[in-house]
Design an enzyme around this catalytic site. Structure first.
Site, PDB file in Angstrom:
ATOM      1  N   TYR A   1       1.039  -1.417  -0.256  1.00 28.61           N
ATOM      2  CA  TYR A   1      -0.040  -0.197  -0.043  1.00 28.61           C
ATOM      3  C   TYR A   1       0.887   1.194   0.027  1.00 28.61           C
ATOM      4  O   TYR A   1       2.154   1.233   0.079  1.00 28.61           O
ATOM      5  CB  TYR A   1      -0.791  -0.092   1.317  1.00 28.61           C
ATOM      6  CG  TYR A   1      -0.215   0.279   2.471  1.00 28.61           C
ATOM      7  CD1 TYR A   1      -0.339   1.665   2.900  1.00 28.61           C
ATOM      8  CD2 TYR A   1       0.780  -0.480   3.208  1.00 28.61           C
ATOM      9  CE1 TYR A   1       0.274   1.880   4.334  1.00 28.61           C
ATOM     10  CE2 TYR A   1       1.144  -0.173   4.330  1.00 28.61           C
ATOM     11  CZ  TYR A   1       1.007   1.031   5.042  1.00 28.61           C
ATOM     12  OH  TYR A   1       1.730   1.328   6.153  1.00 28.61           O
TER      13      TYR A   1
ATOM     14  N   ARG B   1      -7.848 -20.499   0.417  1.00 27.74           N
ATOM     15  CA  ARG B   1      -6.778 -20.143   1.323  1.00 27.74           C
ATOM     16  C   ARG B   1      -5.648 -21.175   1.465  1.00 27.74           C
ATOM     17  O   ARG B   1      -6.001 -22.260   1.654  1.00 27.74           O
ATOM     18  CB  ARG B   1      -7.208 -19.981   2.972  1.00 27.74           C
ATOM     19  CG  ARG B   1      -6.296 -19.454   3.790  1.00 27.74           C
ATOM     20  CD  ARG B   1      -6.839 -19.530   5.198  1.00 27.74           C
ATOM     21  NE  ARG B   1      -6.010 -19.007   6.184  1.00 27.74           N
ATOM     22  CZ  ARG B   1      -4.759 -19.662   6.563  1.00 27.74           C
ATOM     23  NH1 ARG B   1      -4.622 -20.756   6.509  1.00 27.74           N
ATOM     24  NH2 ARG B   1      -3.977 -19.015   7.609  1.00 27.74           N
TER      25      ARG B   1
ATOM     26  N   HIS C   1      -0.982 -21.135   1.724  1.00 22.44           N
ATOM     27  CA  HIS C   1       0.198 -20.172   1.833  1.00 22.44           C
ATOM     28  C   HIS C   1       0.756 -20.083   0.578  1.00 22.44           C
ATOM     29  O   HIS C   1       1.262 -18.769   0.561  1.00 22.44           O
ATOM     30  CB  HIS C   1       0.962 -20.828   2.958  1.00 22.44           C
ATOM     31  CG  HIS C   1       0.670 -20.685   4.278  1.00 22.44           C
ATOM     32  ND1 HIS C   1      -0.409 -21.355   4.790  1.00 22.44           N
ATOM     33  CD2 HIS C   1       1.070 -20.022   5.125  1.00 22.44           C
ATOM     34  CE1 HIS C   1      -0.609 -20.690   6.184  1.00 22.44           C
ATOM     35  NE2 HIS C   1       0.174 -20.171   6.432  1.00 22.44           N
TER      36      HIS C   1
ATOM     37  N   LYS D   1       6.753  -1.957   2.004  1.00 20.83           N
ATOM     38  CA  LYS D   1       5.581  -1.451   2.506  1.00 20.83           C
ATOM     39  C   LYS D   1       4.257  -2.276   2.402  1.00 20.83           C
ATOM     40  O   LYS D   1       3.317  -2.166   1.622  1.00 20.83           O
ATOM     41  CB  LYS D   1       5.313   0.221   2.070  1.00 20.83           C
ATOM     42  CG  LYS D   1       4.131   1.027   2.953  1.00 20.83           C
ATOM     43  CD  LYS D   1       4.282   2.346   2.440  1.00 20.83           C
ATOM     44  CE  LYS D   1       3.285   3.336   3.236  1.00 20.83           C
ATOM     45  NZ  LYS D   1       3.938   3.727   4.616  1.00 20.83           N
TER      46      LYS D   1
ATOM     47  N   GLU E   1      13.410   3.088  13.515  1.00 20.27           N
ATOM     48  CA  GLU E   1      12.440   4.006  13.021  1.00 20.27           C
ATOM     49  C   GLU E   1      11.426   4.227  14.043  1.00 20.27           C
ATOM     50  O   GLU E   1      11.454   3.558  15.201  1.00 20.27           O
ATOM     51  CB  GLU E   1      12.187   3.638  11.886  1.00 20.27           C
ATOM     52  CG  GLU E   1      11.513   2.318  11.499  1.00 20.27           C
ATOM     53  CD  GLU E   1      11.134   1.985  10.010  1.00 20.27           C
ATOM     54  OE1 GLU E   1      11.098   2.839   9.249  1.00 20.27           O
ATOM     55  OE2 GLU E   1      10.616   0.881   9.823  1.00 20.27           O
TER      56      GLU E   1
ATOM     57  N   LEU F   1      12.003   1.656   6.587  1.00 20.04           N
ATOM     58  CA  LEU F   1      11.287   1.914   5.310  1.00 20.04           C
ATOM     59  C   LEU F   1      11.725   3.306   4.931  1.00 20.04           C
ATOM     60  O   LEU F   1      11.751   4.190   5.788  1.00 20.04           O
ATOM     61  CB  LEU F   1       9.621   2.125   5.411  1.00 20.04           C
ATOM     62  CG  LEU F   1       8.762   2.515   4.351  1.00 20.04           C
ATOM     63  CD1 LEU F   1       8.803   1.431   3.419  1.00 20.04           C
ATOM     64  CD2 LEU F   1       7.485   3.189   4.726  1.00 20.04           C
TER      65      LEU F   1
END
Length: 284
Positions: free
Chosen positions: A32, A99, A101, A146, A178, A202
């Protein structure tokens, strides 16, 4: 009413439909970005969208749109929602599949969602400074992506809030990395220190903007990790993020940073940052 984007269409909230089999829901299998809006204009949008593609590549996910298409989607979200000062959120998951993995069949299309909301500048923190709490950084080792896997960040942020602080100052074995949703900077003897770009942080877009401003202002920067103990000894401290801009940190774990008030170098960077963002109608 808020207008959203999902799978090629703009719709109101009642028109949204997310499958229970979406891998973002099951595994946090997605990426995102949050893009700031000032004066109805996207700010550093190219940098954010470039990073979205980089994150997707790192998790071996093919983006269903070109960068120019996502840019146009973001602009339309701003326009359709009449955003003056706020942000656009764009999320891409690996799609909807039974579902399991391992990755689903390559023909499963990724799911793109987005929205835009009004969100005022954080003037209280900018003008008065904030407190942070040191929290052990127990997240996975790919913080450069991210991704939607944010439980570690959420827990750290909550721990900070319960201690009366705005943000968590994350550290691995005493070495500052961070914040839970920000990058951290210390100032000592006129030099800015911040963790180098590795898999442990990040590389924030606002972080990059601030480092560029330091270069323009002739402020020396050292991208080198420092410890919590060294953080306590900094003359100034500040954090950066898309939504926090340049926010002074005036206390760490209840201990004042420097004199416990906004420092001159931090205020200089705040002024430089504000002077280069698109014009907006003050809403504070």
């Amino acid at each position: 009413m808020t207008v959203y984007f999902i799978d090629g269409q703009f719709t109101e909230r009642d028109g949204l439909a997310i499958s229970i089999d979406d891998r973002g829901y099951y595994f946090g299998d997605g990426v995102y970005e949050v893009i700031k809006v000032y004066g109805g204009e996207l700010y550093t949008a190219k940098e954010h969208i470039d990073r979205l593609f980089q994150s997707a590549t790192k998790i071996k996910m093919t983006m269903p749109y070109a960068e120019v298409q996502l840019m146009e989607i973001a602009r339309e979200l701003v326009a359709k929602n009449n955003i003056l000062v706020g942000h656009v959120y764009i999320q891409v998951t690996r799609g909807s599949a039974t579902r399991m993995h391992q990755f689903p069949d390559p023909t499963v299309p990724p799911v793109v969602t987005g929205y835009a909301i009004n969100n005022p500048r954080p003037m209280t923190g900018i003008e008065n400074g904030v407190g942070v709490k040191s929290v052990a950084d127990v997240r996975w080792l790919r913080c450069d992506i991210k991704s939607l896997n944010l439980l570690g960040n959420v827990l750290a942020k909550q721990e900070a809030l319960e201690a009366g602080c705005i943000e968590a100052l994350l550290h691995r074995d005493g070495v500052v990395t961070e914040g839970s949703s920000s990058n951290m900077f210390g100032v000592k003897d006129g030099t800015v220190y911040t963790h180098p770009v590795t898999n442990l942080i990040l590389n924030g877009i606002t972080r990059q903007v601030v480092l560029g401003l330091c270069e323009e202002q002739g402020i020396p920067v050292v991208e080198k990790s420092f410890t919590i103990d060294e953080a306590f000894e900094m003359d100034e401290f500040f954090l950066t993020s898309t939504t926090s801009e340049v926010t002074p940190v005036i206390s760490i774990d209840g201990r004042p940073v420097g004199s416990g008030i906004l420092g001159p170098l931090t205020m200089k960077l705040q002024k430089a940052f504000s002077s280069q963002i698109p014009s907006f109608i003050a809403d504070e």
